[in-house]
Design a protein around this motif. Structure first.
Motif, mmCIF file in Angstrom:
data_model
loop_
_atom_site.group_PDB
_atom_site.id
_atom_site.type_symbol
_atom_site.label_atom_id
_atom_site.label_comp_id
_atom_site.label_asym_id
_atom_site.label_seq_id
_atom_site.Cartn_x
_atom_site.Cartn_y
_atom_site.Cartn_z
ATOM 1 N N THR A 25 6.890 2.871 11.253
ATOM 2 C CA THR A 25 6.130 2.792 10.012
ATOM 3 C C THR A 25 6.893 3.593 8.967
ATOM 4 O OG1 THR A 25 4.047 2.638 11.200
ATOM 5 C CG2 THR A 25 3.937 3.340 8.893
ATOM 6 N N VAL A 26 7.237 2.942 7.870
ATOM 7 C CA VAL A 26 8.033 3.587 6.821
ATOM 8 C C VAL A 26 7.138 3.862 5.619
ATOM 9 C CG1 VAL A 26 9.985 3.332 5.260
ATOM 10 C CG2 VAL A 26 10.136 2.446 7.595
ATOM 11 N N SER A 33 13.894 8.911 4.741
ATOM 12 C CA SER A 33 15.061 8.213 5.288
ATOM 13 C C SER A 33 14.780 7.767 6.711
ATOM 14 C CB SER A 33 16.287 9.120 5.326
ATOM 15 O OG SER A 33 16.585 9.646 4.103
ATOM 16 N N PHE A 34 15.416 6.672 7.098
ATOM 17 C CA PHE A 34 15.321 6.186 8.467
ATOM 18 C C PHE A 34 16.589 5.414 8.786
ATOM 19 C CE2 PHE A 34 13.440 3.104 5.661
ATOM 20 C CZ PHE A 34 13.783 1.863 6.157
ATOM 21 N N THR A 35 16.831 5.181 10.060
ATOM 22 C CA THR A 35 18.041 4.464 10.456
ATOM 23 C C THR A 35 17.712 3.081 10.998
ATOM 24 O OG1 THR A 35 18.001 5.476 12.646
ATOM 25 C CG2 THR A 35 19.350 6.561 10.963
ATOM 26 N N CYS A 36 18.686 2.211 10.854
ATOM 27 C CA CYS A 36 18.601 0.856 11.393
ATOM 28 C C CYS A 36 19.904 0.572 12.139
ATOM 29 C CB CYS A 36 18.449 -0.173 10.277
ATOM 30 S SG CYS A 36 16.973 0.010 9.264
ATOM 31 N N ASP A 37 19.808 -0.167 13.212
ATOM 32 C CA ASP A 37 20.985 -0.619 13.940
ATOM 33 C C ASP A 37 21.340 -2.007 13.447
ATOM 34 O OD1 ASP A 37 21.122 1.667 15.642
ATOM 35 O OD2 ASP A 37 19.476 0.829 16.820
ATOM 36 N N GLY A 70 0.843 -1.196 0.000
ATOM 37 C CA GLY A 70 0.000 0.000 0.000
ATOM 38 C C GLY A 70 0.872 1.237 0.000
ATOM 39 N N THR A 71 0.809 1.994 1.074
ATOM 40 C CA THR A 71 1.589 3.224 1.155
ATOM 41 C C THR A 71 2.752 3.119 2.130
ATOM 42 O OG1 THR A 71 0.102 4.067 2.839
ATOM 43 C CG2 THR A 71 -0.392 4.652 0.548
ATOM 44 N N THR A 72 3.049 1.902 2.615
ATOM 45 C CA THR A 72 4.161 1.718 3.548
ATOM 46 C C THR A 72 5.082 0.595 3.081
ATOM 47 O OG1 THR A 72 2.931 0.175 4.938
ATOM 48 C CG2 THR A 72 2.797 2.508 5.525
ATOM 49 N N ILE A 73 6.291 0.627 3.602
ATOM 50 C CA ILE A 73 7.266 -0.430 3.357
ATOM 51 C C ILE A 73 7.358 -1.257 4.631
ATOM 52 C CG2 ILE A 73 9.720 -0.891 2.988
ATOM 53 C CD1 ILE A 73 9.754 1.580 1.175
ATOM 54 N N VAL A 94 9.018 -3.004 7.419
ATOM 55 C CA VAL A 94 10.347 -2.879 8.014
ATOM 56 C C VAL A 94 11.050 -4.231 8.126
ATOM 57 C CG1 VAL A 94 11.589 -2.160 10.096
ATOM 58 C CG2 VAL A 94 9.741 -0.773 9.224
ATOM 59 N N GLU A 95 10.311 -5.277 8.440
ATOM 60 C CA GLU A 95 10.912 -6.603 8.567
ATOM 61 C C GLU A 95 11.526 -7.053 7.234
ATOM 62 O OE1 GLU A 95 7.795 -5.865 9.599
ATOM 63 O OE2 GLU A 95 7.972 -6.080 11.767
ATOM 64 N N ASP A 96 10.909 -6.651 6.121
ATOM 65 C CA ASP A 96 11.467 -6.977 4.809
ATOM 66 C C ASP A 96 12.782 -6.239 4.579
ATOM 67 O OD1 ASP A 96 9.276 -8.577 4.340
ATOM 68 O OD2 ASP A 96 8.299 -7.178 2.952
ATOM 69 N N VAL A 97 12.862 -4.998 5.022
ATOM 70 C CA VAL A 97 14.105 -4.222 4.909
ATOM 71 C C VAL A 97 15.207 -4.928 5.690
ATOM 72 C CG1 VAL A 97 15.232 -2.043 5.494
ATOM 73 C CG2 VAL A 97 12.906 -2.025 4.590
ATOM 74 N N GLU A 98 14.925 -5.315 6.924
ATOM 75 C CA GLU A 98 15.917 -5.995 7.763
ATOM 76 C C GLU A 98 16.415 -7.278 7.107
ATOM 77 O OE1 GLU A 98 13.989 -4.493 12.000
ATOM 78 O OE2 GLU A 98 13.425 -6.448 11.182
ATOM 79 N N THR A 99 15.489 -8.088 6.621
ATOM 80 C CA THR A 99 15.849 -9.359 5.992
ATOM 81 C C THR A 99 16.670 -9.143 4.725
ATOM 82 O OG1 THR A 99 13.870 -10.407 6.885
ATOM 83 C CG2 THR A 99 14.908 -11.485 5.004
ATOM 84 N N LYS A 100 16.280 -8.185 3.903
ATOM 85 C CA LYS A 100 16.999 -7.926 2.646
ATOM 86 C C LYS A 100 18.423 -7.452 2.905
ATOM 87 C CE LYS A 100 13.756 -8.882 -0.287
ATOM 88 N NZ LYS A 100 13.824 -9.971 -1.244
#
Length: 82
Positions: free
Chosen positions: A43-44, A51-55, A11-14, A16-22
């Motif tokens: 919520t991205v 932009s957002f950050t990940c550890d 929809g209009t969000t990505i 986050v768990e998919d970003v982490e896995t990728k």
């Protein structure tokens, strides 16, 4: 280091768990490095320029990634910032 991938936007969000896995999968395939990536419970929006950050942590210790949304269809790129 900067890298990019295409994710599906839900929809209009990505998702986050998919970003982490990728990112984790990319690190293994490119550098044979096992890592743990945590982007939190945010919520991205699938909004170009957001932009957002990940550890992240690997065998060398913790580091931080900045992830940028490139398109509304889920294209992203990231780079190590710390």
């Amino acid at each position: 280091m900067m890298a990019g991938l295409v994710l599906s936007a839900c929809g209009t969000t990505i998702v986050v768990e998919d970003v982490e896995t990728k990112i984790e999968s990319w690190l293994v395939s490119e550098f044979e490095v096992e890592s743990a990536v945590n982007c939190g419970d945010q919520t991205v929006p699938a909004e170009k320029g957001y932009s957002f950050t990940c550890d992240a942590t690997d065998d060398d210790g913790p580091f931080e990634l900045e992830v940028t949304v490139l398109s509304e269809t889920g294209d992203i790129e990231w780079e190590v910032i710390k």
